[in-house]
Design an enzyme around this catalytic site. Structure first.
Site, PDB file in Angstrom:
ATOM      1  CB  ILE A   1      -0.891  -0.031   1.261  1.00 40.02           C
ATOM      2  CG1 ILE A   1      -1.981  -0.999   1.038  1.00 40.02           C
ATOM      3  CG2 ILE A   1      -1.429   1.662   1.272  1.00 40.02           C
ATOM      4  CD1 ILE A   1      -3.002  -1.295   2.188  1.00 40.02           C
TER       5      ILE A   1
ATOM      6  CG  ASP B   1      14.344   0.052  12.658  1.00 43.36           C
ATOM      7  OD1 ASP B   1      13.019   0.185  12.716  1.00 43.36           O
ATOM      8  OD2 ASP B   1      15.284  -0.625  13.137  1.00 43.36           O
TER       9      ASP B   1
ATOM     10  CE1 TYR C   1      -2.488  -5.741  13.930  1.00 39.09           C
ATOM     11  CE2 TYR C   1      -4.654  -6.186  13.886  1.00 39.09           C
ATOM     12  CZ  TYR C   1      -3.708  -5.558  13.439  1.00 39.09           C
ATOM     13  OH  TYR C   1      -3.922  -5.049  12.154  1.00 39.09           O
TER      14      TYR C   1
ATOM     15  CE  LYS D   1      -3.872  -2.122  13.577  1.00 44.26           C
ATOM     16  NZ  LYS D   1      -3.536  -1.163  12.780  1.00 44.26           N
TER      17      LYS D   1
END
Length: 206
Positions: free
Chosen positions: A36, A90, A189, A193
């Site tokens: 993307i 990074d 996760y 989110k």
């Protein structure tokens, strides 16, 4: 798509009858070696923007797990008429991120028009731990999943806002996935989110 407290997620639609010019616009796209991020960088360049692309792979490697490099992204942007500056970065390293924005400020007269927060480095940590009970995951898994892609998004938008506010203009785009709307992959996760989406909803109302 963007979050809306009353109706949930609404889809934004755009017409393509006119080709908007981004000449003299300065953009940063993080995580632009592939996927993307690369696609967005190519389109910004095709419309005439100066695009700073970041990633950890400057040159393509035959033995790489995934294809793509910053040099390849830049070559295609320039073939489409844009200007591209590759920056090894990074996004786990705060000093790298700070130096990125210092470089843009120095080279572009403290101007930044668009930031696309796309970098994410925990693909393997995600797919290797799908449906693993959270109490069996490594102690550092939350940081591994959310340092780049959540914490780093916040750090980048802070530095971007410092460049944009004096000009009173700018656009910041945060790339995410369906994990922001439904619980998926694993507990750490989902927590990251969910917290980010709730924050965006609150910020939108304030």
């Amino acid at each position: 798509m963007y979050p809306n407290k009353r109706t949930g997620y609404r889809r934004l639609t755009f017409t393509t009858t006119t080709r908007a010019s981004l000449k003299d616009k300065v953009c940063i796209v993080t995580g632009a070696t592939r996927g993307i991020g690369r696609g967005i960088a190519l389109q910004l360049g095709a419309h005439g923007a100066t695009v700073y692309v970041t990633g950890r792979t400057l040159k393509a490697k035959d033995d790489a797990q995934f294809p793509g490099s910053l040099e390849q992204t830049c070559e295609e942007i320039e073939s489409r008429g844009g200007k591209c500056i590759p920056v090894l970065c990074d996004h786990k390293n705060d000093d790298d991120v700070k130096k990125l924005f210092e470089k843009v400020a120095r080279e572009q007269n403290n101007r930044l028009d668009v930031l696309v927060n796309n970098a994410f480095s925990a693909f393997n940590a995600c797919v290797d731990n799908v449906k693993v009970p959270f109490w069996e995951l490594p102690d550092n898994i939350y940081d591994e999943l959310n340092q780049v892609g959540l914490r780093n998004h916040h750090l980048c938008l802070v530095y971007a806002a410092r460049l944009m506010m004096p000009w009173k203009l700018g656009l910041i785009i945060n790339i995410s996935g369906h994990g922001g709307m439904v619980c998926t992959l694993n507990v750490p996760y989902c927590i990251g989110k969910k917290a980010a989406i709730e924050w965006l909803l609150t910020a939108q109302e304030s």
